[in-house]
Design a protein around this motif. Structure first.
Motif, short mmCIF file in Angstrom:
data_model
loop_
_atom_site.label_atom_id
_atom_site.label_comp_id
_atom_site.label_asym_id
_atom_site.label_seq_id
_atom_site.Cartn_x
_atom_site.Cartn_y
_atom_site.Cartn_z
N THR A 119 0.84 -1.20 0.00
CA THR A 119 0.00 0.00 0.00
C THR A 119 0.87 1.25 0.00
O THR A 119 0.58 2.22 -0.72
CB THR A 119 -0.95 0.00 1.21
N ASP A 120 1.95 1.26 0.78
CA ASP A 120 2.88 2.40 0.77
C ASP A 120 3.51 2.58 -0.61
O ASP A 120 3.67 3.69 -1.10
CB ASP A 120 3.99 2.23 1.81
N ALA A 168 0.93 4.12 -2.84
CA ALA A 168 0.68 5.52 -2.48
C ALA A 168 1.74 6.45 -3.08
O ALA A 168 1.43 7.59 -3.44
CB ALA A 168 0.63 5.68 -0.97
N ARG A 187 -10.75 6.50 -3.09
CA ARG A 187 -10.38 5.27 -2.39
C ARG A 187 -10.68 4.06 -3.26
O ARG A 187 -11.66 4.05 -4.01
CB ARG A 187 -11.15 5.16 -1.09
N LEU A 223 -6.48 1.57 -0.41
CA LEU A 223 -5.69 2.76 -0.68
C LEU A 223 -6.59 3.97 -0.79
O LEU A 223 -7.60 3.93 -1.50
CB LEU A 223 -4.90 2.58 -1.99
N GLN A 224 -6.22 5.02 -0.09
CA GLN A 224 -6.93 6.29 -0.20
C GLN A 224 -5.91 7.40 -0.42
O GLN A 224 -4.92 7.49 0.30
CB GLN A 224 -7.74 6.58 1.08
N LEU A 225 -6.15 8.21 -1.43
CA LEU A 225 -5.27 9.32 -1.74
C LEU A 225 -6.11 10.56 -2.02
O LEU A 225 -7.25 10.45 -2.44
CB LEU A 225 -4.41 9.00 -2.98
N GLU A 249 -3.26 11.28 0.83
CA GLU A 249 -3.21 10.87 2.23
C GLU A 249 -3.62 12.03 3.12
O GLU A 249 -3.23 13.17 2.90
CB GLU A 249 -1.81 10.37 2.58
#
Length: 176
Positions: free
Chosen positions: A84-85, A88, A101, A159-161, A163
């Motif tokens: 996930t990182d 992102a 998301r 994942l949500q951006l 952040e």
């Protein structure tokens, strides 16, 4: 006498849960295991045979969980150990963009390739396409293994951006 009573009470309280055994190893809980990773679950009753085999810890029975693998798939690339990182930082989604998301099931193949197995949620098609492209171009994973052989596995990705930016509240109109 008070210490003995407290010890007996603590033993009784802790003995009210079954013994959890995952792939042959005793564990404290099975709560964190995704259901996609479970191959089978067997429940052994709290009888003399079970207690003789597993000890007094099995006085409330034993739950045997067999996973689809011995070791889970691992992602490690560009100094990141979390997929996930990695996504992102790879997905181009600026701070001036609306919050979006996705929740996905990712299949990690035996050769380490990751592919989208199922889209569980997506707030926009544009964001989903960017995430799918990043997954398709991602470095290889170390696949899950079972008995020393690589096996397919499923990994959940949320994942949500951007952040820290909150998703807009959905408004609904109820007509009576």
């Amino acid at each position: 006498m008070v210490a003995t009573a407290l010890t007996a009470t603590a033993l009784t309280a802790s003995a009210r849960e079954p013994l959890y055994v995952v792939n042959g190893e005793v564990v404290a809980t099975i709560e964190g295991i995704p259901h996609e990773d479970i191959e089978s679950i067997d429940v052994l009753p709290a009888n003399e045979e079970t207690i003789a085999l597993w000890g007094l810890e099995a006085s409330e029975g034993v739950i045997l969980v067999t996973l689809r693998y011995d070791t889970p798939a691992r992602f490690s690339a560009e100094g990141r150990n979390n997929f996930t990182d990695y996504l992102a930082t790879t997905v181009k989604w600026g701070d001036n963009m609306p919050a979006e998301r996705v929740s996905l099931r990712i299949k990690v193949e035996c050769d380490g390739r990751a592919t989208v197995s199922e889209v569980l949620q997506s707030t926009s098609r544009q964001f989903l396409k960017r995430v799918q492209k990043a997954i398709a171009n991602a470095p290889l994973w170390s696949p899950a293994t079972r008995d020393g052989e690589a096996v397919e596995s499923i990994v959940l990705v949320n994942l949500q951006l951007p952040e820290g930016k909150e998703l807009p509240v959905e408004r609904a109109v109820i007509i009576l």
